[in-house]
Scaffold this motif. Structure first.
Motif, PDB file in Angstrom:
ATOM      1  N   THR A   1       0.833  -1.201   0.000  1.00 43.04           N
ATOM      2  CA  THR A   1       0.000   0.000   0.000  1.00 43.04           C
ATOM      3  C   THR A   1       0.869   1.252   0.000  1.00 43.04           C
ATOM      4  O   THR A   1       0.662   2.181  -0.791  1.00 43.04           O
ATOM      5  CB  THR A   1      -0.924   0.016   1.232  1.00 43.04           C
ATOM      6  OG1 THR A   1      -1.684  -1.191   1.269  1.00 43.04           O
ATOM      7  CG2 THR A   1      -1.861   1.210   1.207  1.00 43.04           C
ATOM      8  N   GLU A   2       1.859   1.293   0.887  1.00 40.49           N
ATOM      9  CA  GLU A   2       2.740   2.453   0.977  1.00 40.49           C
ATOM     10  C   GLU A   2       3.482   2.671  -0.340  1.00 40.49           C
ATOM     11  O   GLU A   2       3.619   3.806  -0.817  1.00 40.49           O
ATOM     12  CB  GLU A   2       3.736   2.255   2.122  1.00 40.49           C
ATOM     13  CG  GLU A   2       3.087   2.183   3.501  1.00 40.49           C
ATOM     14  CD  GLU A   2       4.092   1.906   4.590  1.00 40.49           C
ATOM     15  OE1 GLU A   2       5.236   1.489   4.256  1.00 40.49           O
ATOM     16  OE2 GLU A   2       3.766   2.105   5.775  1.00 40.49           O
ATOM     17  N   HIS A   3       3.958   1.578  -0.934  1.00 42.94           N
ATOM     18  CA  HIS A   3       4.721   1.675  -2.178  1.00 42.94           C
ATOM     19  C   HIS A   3       3.852   2.206  -3.308  1.00 42.94           C
ATOM     20  O   HIS A   3       4.240   3.124  -4.039  1.00 42.94           O
ATOM     21  CB  HIS A   3       5.284   0.298  -2.537  1.00 42.94           C
ATOM     22  CG  HIS A   3       6.068   0.281  -3.813  1.00 42.94           C
ATOM     23  ND1 HIS A   3       5.514  -0.097  -5.016  1.00 42.94           N
ATOM     24  CD2 HIS A   3       7.357   0.594  -4.068  1.00 42.94           C
ATOM     25  CE1 HIS A   3       6.435  -0.013  -5.969  1.00 42.94           C
ATOM     26  NE2 HIS A   3       7.558   0.397  -5.416  1.00 42.94           N
ATOM     27  N   GLU A   4       2.666   1.643  -3.468  1.00 40.67           N
ATOM     28  CA  GLU A   4       1.808   2.045  -4.584  1.00 40.67           C
ATOM     29  C   GLU A   4       1.249   3.460  -4.402  1.00 40.67           C
ATOM     30  O   GLU A   4       1.077   4.187  -5.379  1.00 40.67           O
ATOM     31  CB  GLU A   4       0.666   1.040  -4.756  1.00 40.67           C
ATOM     32  CG  GLU A   4       1.133  -0.354  -5.152  1.00 40.67           C
ATOM     33  CD  GLU A   4       1.946  -0.362  -6.436  1.00 40.67           C
ATOM     34  OE1 GLU A   4       1.603   0.395  -7.367  1.00 40.67           O
ATOM     35  OE2 GLU A   4       2.931  -1.117  -6.510  1.00 40.67           O
ATOM     36  N   LEU A   5       0.983   3.860  -3.176  1.00 45.00           N
ATOM     37  CA  LEU A   5       0.498   5.215  -2.939  1.00 45.00           C
ATOM     38  C   LEU A   5       1.563   6.261  -3.247  1.00 45.00           C
ATOM     39  O   LEU A   5       1.244   7.436  -3.482  1.00 45.00           O
ATOM     40  CB  LEU A   5       0.021   5.367  -1.494  1.00 45.00           C
ATOM     41  CG  LEU A   5      -1.373   4.813  -1.192  1.00 45.00           C
ATOM     42  CD1 LEU A   5      -1.655   4.851   0.305  1.00 45.00           C
ATOM     43  CD2 LEU A   5      -2.450   5.594  -1.950  1.00 45.00           C
TER      44      LEU A   5
ATOM     45  N   GLY B   1       0.890   7.986  -6.342  1.00 48.69           N
ATOM     46  CA  GLY B   1      -0.326   8.781  -6.427  1.00 48.69           C
ATOM     47  C   GLY B   1      -1.575   7.941  -6.216  1.00 48.69           C
ATOM     48  O   GLY B   1      -1.601   6.748  -6.528  1.00 48.69           O
ATOM     49  N   GLU B   2      -2.591   8.568  -5.655  1.00 47.82           N
ATOM     50  CA  GLU B   2      -3.829   7.858  -5.355  1.00 47.82           C
ATOM     51  C   GLU B   2      -4.547   7.382  -6.610  1.00 47.82           C
ATOM     52  O   GLU B   2      -5.185   6.326  -6.600  1.00 47.82           O
ATOM     53  CB  GLU B   2      -4.763   8.749  -4.535  1.00 47.82           C
ATOM     54  CG  GLU B   2      -4.300   8.962  -3.111  1.00 47.82           C
ATOM     55  CD  GLU B   2      -5.450   8.981  -2.125  1.00 47.82           C
ATOM     56  OE1 GLU B   2      -6.592   8.745  -2.529  1.00 47.82           O
ATOM     57  OE2 GLU B   2      -5.178   9.223  -0.942  1.00 47.82           O
ATOM     58  N   ALA B   3      -4.455   8.148  -7.705  1.00 46.51           N
ATOM     59  CA  ALA B   3      -5.152   7.754  -8.928  1.00 46.51           C
ATOM     60  C   ALA B   3      -4.635   6.424  -9.443  1.00 46.51           C
ATOM     61  O   ALA B   3      -5.412   5.517  -9.782  1.00 46.51           O
ATOM     62  CB  ALA B   3      -5.002   8.834  -9.997  1.00 46.51           C
ATOM     63  N   ALA B   4      -3.305   6.274  -9.495  1.00 45.22           N
ATOM     64  CA  ALA B   4      -2.717   5.024  -9.973  1.00 45.22           C
ATOM     65  C   ALA B   4      -3.007   3.887  -9.004  1.00 45.22           C
ATOM     66  O   ALA B   4      -3.259   2.746  -9.413  1.00 45.22           O
ATOM     67  CB  ALA B   4      -1.211   5.196 -10.149  1.00 45.22           C
ATOM     68  N   TYR B   5      -2.997   4.208  -7.709  1.00 47.49           N
ATOM     69  CA  TYR B   5      -3.261   3.195  -6.688  1.00 47.49           C
ATOM     70  C   TYR B   5      -4.677   2.641  -6.821  1.00 47.49           C
ATOM     71  O   TYR B   5      -4.885   1.423  -6.900  1.00 47.49           O
ATOM     72  CB  TYR B   5      -3.061   3.829  -5.315  1.00 47.49           C
ATOM     73  CG  TYR B   5      -3.519   3.004  -4.138  1.00 47.49           C
ATOM     74  CD1 TYR B   5      -2.812   1.873  -3.732  1.00 47.49           C
ATOM     75  CD2 TYR B   5      -4.657   3.372  -3.408  1.00 47.49           C
ATOM     76  CE1 TYR B   5      -3.229   1.121  -2.640  1.00 47.49           C
ATOM     77  CE2 TYR B   5      -5.073   2.638  -2.310  1.00 47.49           C
ATOM     78  CZ  TYR B   5      -4.354   1.510  -1.938  1.00 47.49           C
ATOM     79  OH  TYR B   5      -4.772   0.766  -0.846  1.00 47.49           O
ATOM     80  N   TRP B   6      -5.680   3.509  -6.900  1.00 49.63           N
ATOM     81  CA  TRP B   6      -7.058   3.050  -6.984  1.00 49.63           C
ATOM     82  C   TRP B   6      -7.397   2.479  -8.354  1.00 49.63           C
ATOM     83  O   TRP B   6      -8.345   1.687  -8.485  1.00 49.63           O
ATOM     84  CB  TRP B   6      -8.020   4.172  -6.603  1.00 49.63           C
ATOM     85  CG  TRP B   6      -8.016   4.406  -5.122  1.00 49.63           C
ATOM     86  CD1 TRP B   6      -7.401   5.423  -4.451  1.00 49.63           C
ATOM     87  CD2 TRP B   6      -8.607   3.577  -4.120  1.00 49.63           C
ATOM     88  NE1 TRP B   6      -7.582   5.283  -3.093  1.00 49.63           N
ATOM     89  CE2 TRP B   6      -8.318   4.159  -2.867  1.00 49.63           C
ATOM     90  CE3 TRP B   6      -9.357   2.401  -4.160  1.00 49.63           C
ATOM     91  CZ2 TRP B   6      -8.748   3.604  -1.671  1.00 49.63           C
ATOM     92  CZ3 TRP B   6      -9.787   1.839  -2.965  1.00 49.63           C
ATOM     93  CH2 TRP B   6      -9.487   2.436  -1.737  1.00 49.63           C
ATOM     94  N   ALA B   7      -6.612   2.831  -9.366  1.00 42.06           N
ATOM     95  CA  ALA B   7      -6.813   2.207 -10.683  1.00 42.06           C
ATOM     96  C   ALA B   7      -6.537   0.718 -10.601  1.00 42.06           C
ATOM     97  O   ALA B   7      -7.192  -0.091 -11.270  1.00 42.06           O
ATOM     98  CB  ALA B   7      -5.916   2.861 -11.726  1.00 42.06           C
ATOM     99  N   GLN B   8      -5.569   0.319  -9.771  1.00 44.96           N
ATOM    100  CA  GLN B   8      -5.287  -1.108  -9.593  1.00 44.96           C
ATOM    101  C   GLN B   8      -6.449  -1.793  -8.877  1.00 44.96           C
ATOM    102  O   GLN B   8      -6.771  -2.946  -9.160  1.00 44.96           O
ATOM    103  CB  GLN B   8      -3.986  -1.282  -8.812  1.00 44.96           C
ATOM    104  CG  GLN B   8      -2.765  -0.768  -9.555  1.00 44.96           C
ATOM    105  CD  GLN B   8      -1.476  -1.100  -8.834  1.00 44.96           C
ATOM    106  OE1 GLN B   8      -1.106  -2.276  -8.719  1.00 44.96           O
ATOM    107  NE2 GLN B   8      -0.787  -0.095  -8.338  1.00 44.96           N
ATOM    108  N   HIS B   9      -7.061  -1.075  -7.939  1.00 43.09           N
ATOM    109  CA  HIS B   9      -8.243  -1.620  -7.276  1.00 43.09           C
ATOM    110  C   HIS B   9      -9.352  -1.875  -8.296  1.00 43.09           C
ATOM    111  O   HIS B   9      -9.990  -2.928  -8.305  1.00 43.09           O
ATOM    112  CB  HIS B   9      -8.718  -0.638  -6.207  1.00 43.09           C
ATOM    113  CG  HIS B   9     -10.102  -0.892  -5.711  1.00 43.09           C
ATOM    114  ND1 HIS B   9     -11.227  -0.337  -6.305  1.00 43.09           N
ATOM    115  CD2 HIS B   9     -10.578  -1.650  -4.679  1.00 43.09           C
ATOM    116  CE1 HIS B   9     -12.303  -0.739  -5.674  1.00 43.09           C
ATOM    117  NE2 HIS B   9     -11.944  -1.527  -4.670  1.00 43.09           N
ATOM    118  N   ASP B  10      -9.573  -0.895  -9.164  1.00 42.48           N
ATOM    119  CA  ASP B  10     -10.655  -1.010 -10.141  1.00 42.48           C
ATOM    120  C   ASP B  10     -10.383  -2.090 -11.184  1.00 42.48           C
ATOM    121  O   ASP B  10     -11.321  -2.686 -11.725  1.00 42.48           O
ATOM    122  CB  ASP B  10     -10.879   0.333 -10.829  1.00 42.48           C
ATOM    123  CG  ASP B  10     -11.335   1.419  -9.859  1.00 42.48           C
ATOM    124  OD1 ASP B  10     -11.859   1.059  -8.779  1.00 42.48           O
ATOM    125  OD2 ASP B  10     -11.163   2.615 -10.171  1.00 42.48           O
TER     126      ASP B  10
END
Length: 209
Positions: free
Chosen positions: A127-131, A134-143
């Protein structure tokens, strides 16, 4: 009714690299995981070895006139709700227990995209690494839903439902945990696995589970 912890073998296999009672090895930093598949173990784990206990799959309730196991009891809030499993772990071992539960689920054939992992305290290194990108790229992986997704429990309301939700109760106040756990249960469509101190978990959930 309070939850009753799972069998010791699941607990023992869920301790991760921190070790158990003997030796008390010093904690080592966890590697940042990359994309995973059902055939790929958690990064940093040794190669194939002796067979480990089966995955945390819920067992049916005991029927009428039968006494449930003193150590094992799985239940669902409703017939349509998720099964709930408790894996006992100390606060500083809850994240390792959650990672081990994920490994067992993947080995059993559960798709990585089926699994959401939430932490109530220290964030998972992934989580720390992906954030950091940026949040946009992080939540894109969630989606995208093509891999196991790790998130802070405070963001559970933003997370979409997945078949399996694993919660590591690895810190935060009881109030925060009491808010996060029911929300996590609402995100799990098949199975909720909670890793942490059974007394604390039962105290924050009370009779709500």
């Amino acid at each position: 009714m309070p939850l009753i912890p799972e069998e010791p073998q699941i607990h023992e296999s869920a301790q991760g690299p921190r070790g158990t009672a003997a030796g008390h090895p010093a904690p080592t930093p966890r590697p940042v995981p990359g994309p995973r598949s059902a055939a790929s173990p958690r990064p940093g784990r040794p190669g194939p070895g002796p067979a480990r206990p089966g995955p945390p799959v819920p067992r049916p309730h005991s029927g009428a006139g039968q006494s449930p196991s003193p150590r094992t009891e799985n239940r669902s809030e409703q017939r349509s709700g998720p099964q709930i499993q408790l894996i006992p772990a100390p606060v500083d071992g809850a994240l390792d227990a959650a990672e081990e539960a994920v490994d067992l689920l993947l080995e059993a054939g559960r798709a990585p995209g089926d699994i959401l992992v939430l932490t109530t305290g220290e964030q998972h290194p992934w989580t720390e690494h992906e954030l950091s990108f940026g949040e946009a790229a992080y939540w894109a992986q969630h989606d995208a839903r093509d891999d196991v997704f790790f998130a802070d429990a405070s963001a559970v309301e933003r997370a979409a439902a997945r078949p399996v939700v694993v919660v590591a109760v690895n810190g935060a106040t009881d109030e925060a945990a009491a808010r996060a756990l029911p929300l996590a249960m609402g995100r799990a469509t098949a199975l909720l696995v909670v890793c942490g101190d059974p007394q604390r978990i039962n105290a924050v959930l009370g009779a709500g589970v």
